[in-house]
Design an enzyme around this catalytic site. Structure first.
Site, PDB file in Angstrom:
ATOM      1  N   GLY A 130       7.170  -2.102 -15.840  1.00  0.00           N
ATOM      2  CA  GLY A 130       6.711  -0.770 -15.481  1.00  0.00           C
ATOM      3  C   GLY A 130       5.452  -0.462 -16.269  1.00  0.00           C
ATOM      4  CB  SER A 131       4.856   1.405 -19.415  1.00  0.00           C
ATOM      5  OG  SER A 131       5.191   2.690 -18.930  1.00  0.00           O
ATOM      6  CG  HIS A 340      13.743  32.000  -8.987  1.00  0.00           C
ATOM      7  ND1 HIS A 340      12.576  31.903  -9.690  1.00  0.00           N
ATOM      8  CD2 HIS A 340      13.394  32.277  -7.708  1.00  0.00           C
ATOM      9  CE1 HIS A 340      11.552  32.112  -8.882  1.00  0.00           C
ATOM     10  NE2 HIS A 340      12.010  32.346  -7.673  1.00  0.00           N
ATOM     11  N   GLY A 341      17.540  32.645 -11.888  1.00  0.00           N
ATOM     12  CA  GLY A 341      18.984  32.720 -12.089  1.00  0.00           C
ATOM     13  C   GLY A 341      19.754  31.817 -11.135  1.00  0.00           C
ATOM     14  CD  GLU A 365      -0.935   6.290 -11.833  1.00  0.00           C
ATOM     15  OE1 GLU A 365      -1.807   5.894 -12.625  1.00  0.00           O
ATOM     16  OE2 GLU A 365      -0.704   5.727 -10.741  1.00  0.00           O
ATOM     17  CB  THR A 367       6.135   7.414 -20.188  1.00  0.00           C
ATOM     18  OG1 THR A 367       5.690   6.627 -21.313  1.00  0.00           O
ATOM     19  CG2 THR A 367       6.924   6.535 -19.235  1.00  0.00           C
ATOM     20  CB  SER A 368       5.046  12.069 -22.167  1.00  0.00           C
ATOM     21  OG  SER A 368       5.054  12.915 -21.033  1.00  0.00           O
TER      22      SER A 368
END
Length: 381
Positions: A130-131, A340-341, A365, A367-368
């Protein structure tokens, strides 16, 4: 902001917003429920020139700039992130074809995906890559003058649709002098013998974006399906990835803006304990944070896009924009559901659907965590 936003950018925003609200919003819940690719919206977006906006007119594009395209994705994601990400994923392969394809490859494969008659996808990710894109296992070997591809891919956006056209895949073609894998990119048209789509993958967000596994079993390609030079695949992909981070950030910005607008509208119409929700300071603070984060994310992403348009370096700015916009989109989506509960957890309400969409943005794209590594590396260089 005013120094980079021009009148034509605001015209683009107005046109895309009308399109998104009139054509996408009425079917957004259906697309989410049915996990159905947005065929009608895709065709219309192509006809209106939104899909190919930043690409050359000679190849079916709109001849526009990347700031304008960032605004396109922001406005569509504001209504439905799945439609926006389908356009974004298509742009990734379009960038590769536009930058590295031959004129014949552009005529055959680029034009249809810019005009909206087909949809393209890039197949890089594998179960173990992936990364860590250098860990690709799919292989391509020369046999009797043709390339024979064997392997599999997963989490591939825009795959398996009725209009999926070219797929750009990364495959190992040998070993480099330093002992690392030599990776090359290939264009695989849908329908090529030995190339099949596997099971449809079901996601917590982007449910209207079609995602499948892909399999290559002795898939034979003639030499003209090689993209660029042998061994240049990873370099080609890395050259485009910062642009992708701006665009993913734009999707986060769209969700952030939508979360703010939906929360304000709900607070104005609902009452609790005898007074309007707008009177509760705790909720006022939530929308104040959303608005502040949205403004900051917009400045960051528009700056990165303007740098790209000006031919300046923008890698660090793209990673910063992607990191900030997607994390703040997740926060805003969370708070919108809270405001919005009970209604916030019902799929009839767009805030519930946006919650899943926002989470996906923190993964794709890069990860953080990957973005923080890139930013720190740039700072410590």
């Amino acid at each position: 902001m005013s120094s980079v936003i021009k009148d034509h950018h605001e015209a683009i925003r107005d046109a895309v917003r009308r399109f998104a609200e009139n054509e996408i919003a009425p079917v957004a819940e259906h697309l989410w429920q049915a996990e159905e690719f947005p065929y009608a919206a895709w065709k219309q977006a192509g006809e209106l020139g939104f899909i190919g906006l930043p690409y050359p007119e000679a190849h079916g594009g709109g001849g526009g700039d990347w700031l304008g395209f960032t605004i396109v994705l922001e406005e569509i994601a504001r209504v439905d992130c799945a439609v926006a990400v389908s356009i974004m994923a298509n742009s990734t392969i379009a960038s590769l074809l536009n930058s590295f394809g031959t004129e014949e490859q552009k005529r055959r494969f680029l034009r249809p995906i810019l005009e909206g008659t087909q949809v393209g996808c890039i197949a890089l990710t594998e179960p173990g890559a992936g990364s860590d894109s250098a860990n690709i296992q799919t292989r391509a070997a020369l046999r009797d003058g043709n390339w024979v591809i064997t392997g599999s891919k997963t989490f591939i956006s825009n795959s398996g649709t009725d209009i999926t056209g070219p797929v750009v895949i990364a495959a190992v073609t040998g070993t480099r002098p330093d002992g690392r894998k030599e990776i090359s990119n290939f264009i695989v048209p849908t329908g090529t013998p030995g190339f099949t789509s596997g099971r449809k993958l079901h996601k917590i967000g982007w449910r209207g974006s079609s995602t499948h596994e892909l399999f290559f079993d002795e898939c034979v390609l003639t030499p003209d399906h090689l993209l660029g030079q042998v061994g240049s695949g990873l370099k080609q992909t890395l050259a485009q990835i910062s642009t992708g981070r701006i665009l993913i950030g734009a999707l986060g910005l769209g969700i952030l803006q939508a979360s703010l607008e939906r929360s304000i509208a709900y607070m104005k119409e609902r009452r609790a304990f005898g007074k309007a929700l707008t009177e509760f300071q705790a909720l006022q603070f939530k929308i104040a944070d959303m608005a502040t984060h949205g403004h900051a994310a917009r400045l960051m992403l528009y700056d990165a896009a303007a740098r790209k348009d000006a031919g300046e370096r923008f890698d660090r700015e793209a990673s910063m924009g992607k990191l900030f916009a997607t994390e703040k989109a997740m926060e805003a989506a969370h708070q919108a559901v809270q405001i919005h509960g009970g209604n916030g957890i019902m799929i009839e309400y767009p805030v519930s659907r946006a919650f899943g969409d926002a989470k996906v943005l923190e993964i794709v794209e890069g990860t953080s965590e990957i973005q923080r590594m890139i930013i720190a590396r740039e700072l410590l260089r």
